[in-house]
Design a protein around this motif. Structure first.
Motif, PDB file in Angstrom:
ATOM      1  N   SER A 114       0.938  -0.861   0.111  1.00 35.38           N
ATOM      2  CA  SER A 114       0.431  -0.272  -0.071  1.00 35.38           C
ATOM      3  C   SER A 114       1.176   1.142  -0.282  1.00 35.38           C
ATOM      4  O   SER A 114       1.781   1.465   0.647  1.00 35.38           O
ATOM      5  CB  SER A 114      -0.447   0.052   0.810  1.00 35.38           C
ATOM      6  N   HIS A 115       0.750   1.655  -1.073  1.00 39.77           N
ATOM      7  CA  HIS A 115       1.330   3.076  -1.232  1.00 39.77           C
ATOM      8  C   HIS A 115       1.496   4.483  -0.396  1.00 39.77           C
ATOM      9  O   HIS A 115       2.352   4.723  -0.061  1.00 39.77           O
ATOM     10  CB  HIS A 115       1.401   3.277  -2.054  1.00 39.77           C
ATOM     11  N   TRP A 116       0.369   4.488  -0.102  1.00 37.94           N
ATOM     12  CA  TRP A 116      -0.419   5.463   0.888  1.00 37.94           C
ATOM     13  C   TRP A 116      -1.311   5.651   1.813  1.00 37.94           C
ATOM     14  O   TRP A 116      -2.128   4.677   0.916  1.00 37.94           O
ATOM     15  CB  TRP A 116      -0.773   6.503  -0.127  1.00 37.94           C
ATOM     16  N   PRO A 117      -1.486   5.743   2.326  1.00 37.52           N
ATOM     17  CA  PRO A 117      -2.178   5.988   3.490  1.00 37.52           C
ATOM     18  C   PRO A 117      -3.368   6.223   2.583  1.00 37.52           C
ATOM     19  O   PRO A 117      -3.562   7.620   2.456  1.00 37.52           O
ATOM     20  CB  PRO A 117      -2.367   6.935   5.249  1.00 37.52           C
ATOM     21  N   ASP A 118      -5.073   5.858   3.072  1.00 35.42           N
ATOM     22  CA  ASP A 118      -6.018   6.065   2.321  1.00 35.42           C
ATOM     23  C   ASP A 118      -6.956   6.290   3.339  1.00 35.42           C
ATOM     24  O   ASP A 118      -8.151   5.456   3.540  1.00 35.42           O
ATOM     25  CB  ASP A 118      -6.678   5.149   1.296  1.00 35.42           C
ATOM     26  N   PRO A 119      -7.106   7.467   3.976  1.00 29.43           N
ATOM     27  CA  PRO A 119      -8.701   7.909   4.497  1.00 29.43           C
ATOM     28  C   PRO A 119      -9.819   7.625   4.976  1.00 29.43           C
ATOM     29  O   PRO A 119     -10.630   7.439   5.715  1.00 29.43           O
ATOM     30  CB  PRO A 119      -8.026   9.545   5.061  1.00 29.43           C
ATOM     31  N   ASP A 120     -10.168   7.290   3.356  1.00 31.06           N
ATOM     32  CA  ASP A 120     -11.162   7.121   2.601  1.00 31.06           C
ATOM     33  C   ASP A 120     -11.707   5.469   3.194  1.00 31.06           C
ATOM     34  O   ASP A 120     -12.939   5.094   2.595  1.00 31.06           O
ATOM     35  CB  ASP A 120     -12.039   7.923   1.435  1.00 31.06           C
ATOM     36  N   THR A 121     -11.196   4.836   2.852  1.00 26.90           N
ATOM     37  CA  THR A 121     -11.085   3.630   3.115  1.00 26.90           C
ATOM     38  C   THR A 121     -10.751   2.909   3.937  1.00 26.90           C
ATOM     39  O   THR A 121      -9.715   3.206   4.757  1.00 26.90           O
ATOM     40  CB  THR A 121     -10.024   2.731   1.879  1.00 26.90           C
ATOM     41  N   SER A 122     -11.264   1.315   4.818  1.00 28.71           N
ATOM     42  CA  SER A 122     -10.951   1.018   6.096  1.00 28.71           C
ATOM     43  C   SER A 122      -9.665   0.048   6.475  1.00 28.71           C
ATOM     44  O   SER A 122     -10.011  -0.688   4.867  1.00 28.71           O
ATOM     45  CB  SER A 122     -11.910  -0.176   7.006  1.00 28.71           C
ATOM     46  N   TYR A 123      -8.854   0.325   6.499  1.00 27.54           N
ATOM     47  CA  TYR A 123      -7.934  -1.191   7.174  1.00 27.54           C
ATOM     48  C   TYR A 123      -8.654  -2.235   6.359  1.00 27.54           C
ATOM     49  O   TYR A 123      -7.869  -3.116   6.326  1.00 27.54           O
ATOM     50  CB  TYR A 123      -7.606  -1.395   8.352  1.00 27.54           C
ATOM     51  N   GLU A 124      -9.390  -2.698   7.413  1.00 26.87           N
ATOM     52  CA  GLU A 124     -10.895  -4.530   6.319  1.00 26.87           C
ATOM     53  C   GLU A 124     -10.714  -3.880   5.514  1.00 26.87           C
ATOM     54  O   GLU A 124     -10.924  -5.125   4.783  1.00 26.87           O
ATOM     55  CB  GLU A 124     -11.728  -4.051   7.306  1.00 26.87           C
ATOM     56  N   GLU A 125     -11.177  -3.099   4.509  1.00 26.21           N
ATOM     57  CA  GLU A 125     -11.786  -3.108   2.999  1.00 26.21           C
ATOM     58  C   GLU A 125      -9.962  -3.418   2.541  1.00 26.21           C
ATOM     59  O   GLU A 125     -10.429  -4.967   1.288  1.00 26.21           O
ATOM     60  CB  GLU A 125     -12.119  -2.492   2.730  1.00 26.21           C
ATOM     61  N   THR A 126      -9.556  -2.703   2.941  1.00 27.71           N
ATOM     62  CA  THR A 126      -7.952  -2.968   1.751  1.00 27.71           C
ATOM     63  C   THR A 126      -7.292  -4.274   2.005  1.00 27.71           C
ATOM     64  O   THR A 126      -6.725  -5.242   1.265  1.00 27.71           O
ATOM     65  CB  THR A 126      -7.196  -1.845   2.687  1.00 27.71           C
ATOM     66  N   LEU A 127      -7.035  -5.195   3.312  1.00 28.23           N
ATOM     67  CA  LEU A 127      -6.815  -6.116   3.878  1.00 28.23           C
ATOM     68  C   LEU A 127      -7.702  -7.006   2.989  1.00 28.23           C
ATOM     69  O   LEU A 127      -7.214  -8.303   2.839  1.00 28.23           O
ATOM     70  CB  LEU A 127      -6.527  -5.839   5.894  1.00 28.23           C
ATOM     71  N   ASP A 134       1.062   4.583  14.953  1.00 27.58           N
ATOM     72  CA  ASP A 134      -0.050   4.485  15.379  1.00 27.58           C
ATOM     73  C   ASP A 134      -1.073   4.011  13.762  1.00 27.58           C
ATOM     74  O   ASP A 134      -1.878   2.974  14.242  1.00 27.58           O
ATOM     75  CB  ASP A 134      -0.578   5.682  15.698  1.00 27.58           C
ATOM     76  N   GLN A 135      -0.687   3.965  12.744  1.00 23.60           N
ATOM     77  CA  GLN A 135      -1.709   3.359  11.594  1.00 23.60           C
ATOM     78  C   GLN A 135      -1.233   2.256  11.518  1.00 23.60           C
ATOM     79  O   GLN A 135      -2.096   1.464  11.244  1.00 23.60           O
ATOM     80  CB  GLN A 135      -0.930   4.680  10.441  1.00 23.60           C
ATOM     81  N   LEU A 136       0.201   1.839  11.567  1.00 23.80           N
ATOM     82  CA  LEU A 136       0.127   0.720  11.086  1.00 23.80           C
ATOM     83  C   LEU A 136       0.229  -0.320  12.330  1.00 23.80           C
ATOM     84  O   LEU A 136      -0.502  -1.778  12.066  1.00 23.80           O
ATOM     85  CB  LEU A 136       2.329   0.333  11.584  1.00 23.80           C
ATOM     86  N   ARG A 137       0.041   0.156  13.286  1.00 21.99           N
ATOM     87  CA  ARG A 137      -0.457  -0.647  15.367  1.00 21.99           C
ATOM     88  C   ARG A 137      -2.096  -0.468  14.870  1.00 21.99           C
ATOM     89  O   ARG A 137      -2.600  -1.921  15.217  1.00 21.99           O
ATOM     90  CB  ARG A 137      -0.561   0.144  16.298  1.00 21.99           C
ATOM     91  N   ALA A 138      -2.326  -0.533  14.275  1.00 26.85           N
ATOM     92  CA  ALA A 138      -4.380   0.012  13.942  1.00 26.85           C
ATOM     93  C   ALA A 138      -4.521  -0.968  12.940  1.00 26.85           C
ATOM     94  O   ALA A 138      -5.370  -2.134  12.774  1.00 26.85           O
ATOM     95  CB  ALA A 138      -4.477   1.387  13.446  1.00 26.85           C
ATOM     96  N   ALA A 139      -3.746  -0.795  12.278  1.00 25.94           N
ATOM     97  CA  ALA A 139      -3.588  -2.202  10.515  1.00 25.94           C
ATOM     98  C   ALA A 139      -3.651  -3.529  11.215  1.00 25.94           C
ATOM     99  O   ALA A 139      -4.118  -4.479  10.065  1.00 25.94           O
ATOM    100  CB  ALA A 139      -2.552  -1.821  10.024  1.00 25.94           C
ATOM    101  N   ILE A 140      -2.715  -3.491  12.003  1.00 25.20           N
ATOM    102  CA  ILE A 140      -2.422  -4.558  12.737  1.00 25.20           C
ATOM    103  C   ILE A 140      -2.653  -5.186  13.618  1.00 25.20           C
ATOM    104  O   ILE A 140      -3.801  -6.858  13.502  1.00 25.20           O
ATOM    105  CB  ILE A 140      -0.707  -4.925  13.517  1.00 25.20           C
ATOM    106  N   ASP A 141      -3.669  -4.592  14.237  1.00 20.48           N
ATOM    107  CA  ASP A 141      -4.806  -4.697  15.159  1.00 20.48           C
ATOM    108  C   ASP A 141      -6.529  -5.922  13.925  1.00 20.48           C
ATOM    109  O   ASP A 141      -6.914  -6.408  15.003  1.00 20.48           O
ATOM    110  CB  ASP A 141      -5.083  -3.701  16.013  1.00 20.48           C
ATOM    111  N   VAL A 142      -6.101  -4.744  13.185  1.00 16.74           N
ATOM    112  CA  VAL A 142      -7.430  -5.354  12.168  1.00 16.74           C
ATOM    113  C   VAL A 142      -7.275  -6.640  11.736  1.00 16.74           C
ATOM    114  O   VAL A 142      -7.964  -7.372  11.671  1.00 16.74           O
ATOM    115  CB  VAL A 142      -7.560  -4.048  10.866  1.00 16.74           C
TER     116      VAL A 142
END
Length: 315
Positions: free
Chosen positions: A125-138, A161-169
């Motif tokens: 994932s090249h950049w964070p996308d604030p309009d899409t949830s980690y759950e959808e991307t993953l 914090d973003q990486l931690r949130a993605a791992i949690d999802v």
């Protein structure tokens, strides 16, 4: 050449990744082929690119770098010799950074076609996308992993914090997790990676491949004053480093490079290779001479005194 494990998913790479951002831009097709040939002949195996390379060039649409890499892989029958890393999510005409499931499904097909391969070794994932949830991307990546179109996933430009949130999802939703992080990191720009982000990568066994290893070229030592900025198309971006701290760092690089009969750029790359938590830096070259310098950097071993000298100058 000794390989390093890149995260948890079985990827192993040499301690230097060749940056493909210049392919089709400041390195034409022939030059790019020559660089790729020499890189692999020297024992290295990881190539980094992105679908957006080099959309910023007038007349380019994006995908130029992937296309050249794909043509090289096919012409050299080199698929088994290289780990191909590419990225998704940049604005390719859709008007925004996009990690939606629908967009990823379309973008991966375009990258596979340009690269002329059946599966991407590492898809970021090249950049964070604030309009899409980690759950959808993953979830989109999970589908591609199951289909065999990608082998491993990672992310670029995430904060701790973003990486931690993605791992949690990933853990709570039973989805694939980011196995690799690609942050900006160099002897001058240390704060983005060092600290919480590096600690998280180490504790979660996340591989790290860094970009901007030479601080846009400043750490090459070629830019010592504002009059030097005209030497490169990147001159405007280098101006920010021309300050007392930047000059201290250049002085330390000069001292250590003289000791090892090396170039400042080689010392700057060697410093990253030896940093805690780093698997390998990404570095680009537009000539064989520059690539030979990167090859020397990968073999350069700095001692504790060298590292202390550089660390103190960049503190």
């Amino acid at each position: 050449m000794e390989k390093r494990r890149l995260g948890r998913k079985g990827l192993s790479i040499a301690p230097l990744v060749l940056g493909g951002n210049v392919f089709g831009w400041t390195a034409d097709k022939k030059t790019s082929f020559d660089l790729l040939d020499r890189f692999v002949d020297a024992g290295f195996n990881a190539i980094d690119t992105a679908d957006g390379y080099s959309r910023w060039v007038p007349g380019h649409e994006g995908g130029e770098s992937e296309t050249i890499i794909g043509e090289w892989v096919k012409s050299r029958n080199a698929r088994d010799k290289v780990v191909i890393i590419t990225k998704v999510g940049s604005d390719m005409g859709q008007g925004k950074k996009d990690l939606s499931a629908a967009y990823i499904a379309k973008a991966v097909e375009a990258s596979l076609k340009r690269l002329q391969i059946d599966a991407i070794d590492l898809y970021l994932s090249h950049w964070p996308d604030p309009d899409t949830s980690y759950e959808e991307t993953l979830g989109a990546y999970q589908k591609l992993l199951r289909e065999g179109k990608i082998k491993s996933i990672g992310a670029s430009n995430l904060e701790a914090d973003q990486l931690r949130a993605a791992i949690d999802v990933s853990e709570t939703k039973d989805l694939p997790r980011y196995n690799v992080l690609q942050p900006g990191y160099n002897l001058y720009d240390r704060s983005e990676f060092e600290g919480k982000l590096r600690d998280l990568c180490v504790s979660e066994n996340i591989g790290v491949i860094t970009y901007f290893g030479l601080a846009r070229g400043f750490l090459s030592g070629k830019y010592r004053s504002e009059t030097d900025l005209g030497k490169s198309q990147r001159g405007d971006g280098i101006k920010q480093y021309l300050n007392p701290r930047g000059y201290r760092i250049l002085a330390a690089l000069d001292k250590v490079s003289a000791k090892h009969n090396a170039k400042p750029a080689e010392v700057a790359i060697a410093w990253i290779i030896q940093r805690k938590g780093v698997t390998a830096p990404i570095a680009s070259a537009t000539s064989l001479e520059q690539l030979e310098s990167l090859i020397r950097a990968a073999a350069l071993k700095l001692d504790s005194g060298d590292v202390a000298e550089l660390d103190q100058a960049s503190a």
